[in-house]
Enzyme design. Sequence first.
Site, PDB file in Angstrom:
ATOM      1  N   PHE A   1       6.739   2.034  -4.331  1.00 45.55           N
ATOM      2  CA  PHE A   1       8.112   2.292  -3.911  1.00 45.55           C
ATOM      3  C   PHE A   1       8.656   3.665  -4.344  1.00 45.55           C
ATOM      4  CE2 PHE A   1       7.805  -2.371  -4.038  1.00 45.55           C
ATOM      5  CZ  PHE A   1       8.168  -2.678  -2.742  1.00 45.55           C
TER       6      PHE A   1
ATOM      7  N   HIS B   1      11.242  -8.908   1.273  1.00 47.86           N
ATOM      8  CA  HIS B   1      11.017  -7.480   1.076  1.00 47.86           C
ATOM      9  C   HIS B   1      12.332  -6.707   1.233  1.00 47.86           C
ATOM     10  CE1 HIS B   1       9.213  -3.478   1.689  1.00 47.86           C
ATOM     11  NE2 HIS B   1       8.128  -3.980   1.140  1.00 47.86           N
TER      12      HIS B   1
ATOM     13  N   TYR C   1       2.931   4.759   0.827  1.00 48.92           N
ATOM     14  CA  TYR C   1       3.565   5.327   2.020  1.00 48.92           C
ATOM     15  C   TYR C   1       2.530   6.153   2.776  1.00 48.92           C
ATOM     16  CZ  TYR C   1       7.966   4.154  -0.373  1.00 48.92           C
ATOM     17  OH  TYR C   1       8.992   3.494  -1.004  1.00 48.92           O
TER      18      TYR C   1
ATOM     19  N   ASP D   1       0.854  -1.186   0.000  1.00 47.44           N
ATOM     20  CA  ASP D   1       0.000   0.000   0.000  1.00 47.44           C
ATOM     21  C   ASP D   1       0.888   1.234   0.000  1.00 47.44           C
ATOM     22  OD1 ASP D   1       0.862  -0.219   2.640  1.00 47.44           O
ATOM     23  OD2 ASP D   1      -1.055   0.373   3.500  1.00 47.44           O
TER      24      ASP D   1
END
Length: 220
Positions: free
Chosen positions: A78, A186, A67, A65
């Site tokens: 990202f 991640h 930031y 989702d």
Amino acid sequence: MQFNLPESWKTILESEMAKPYFYWLQTFINWEYSQYECFPNADNIFRALQDTSFEDTKIVILGQDPYHTPGAAMGLSFSIPNWSKVQPSLRNIFKELESDIGILRTNTDLTDWTKQWVLLLNSVLTVRSGLPASHAWKWWENFTDQIISLISSKKEGVVFILWWNYAISKSNLIDWNKHLIIATPHPSPFSAYRGFFGSKPFSKINTYLIQNNMSSIDWK
């Protein structure tokens, strides 16, 4: 707020947007944006689809989702505006980029990637300020899962980058026989040393593209 998709995506998602859940999704998002500070701004909710058409999509980098801090979310997984503080996960992505193919990147706005076939898609497209995952399980996943499924079924030779278990869980939506899946932990500081560092996703993508008679990505 009306959900207006770019024409290339609207064409294939029209039937999805007519489903009952999509009405409830719009109602929920309109309420949240009217009552709270939410990210990204309304014009950028579908930024990933606006920047990369369905026809052009060759790589999908799936995030979870947006930031949840002010000034960071821009509607692309990202990616962060150049004037905003670099987030730890993106910093580690850049470390792997340098280690993998020797590119030292400082430009945190990844829009140039979206212009080269890279769909920077979050599974959940909105979030309330200061509350990560606050819009998770509010119907966005139904919609973005369908996007992944349609890319898998209607296209061939797409590279899917799945970082972390949440993204990897989406692999059941993808036809492994038609596409390349790169799945690792991640890039966050909590998990990057468990297999993200050293995974060489950028060189693997370019090798795959060249092998399939497509131009490589200029990651810098």
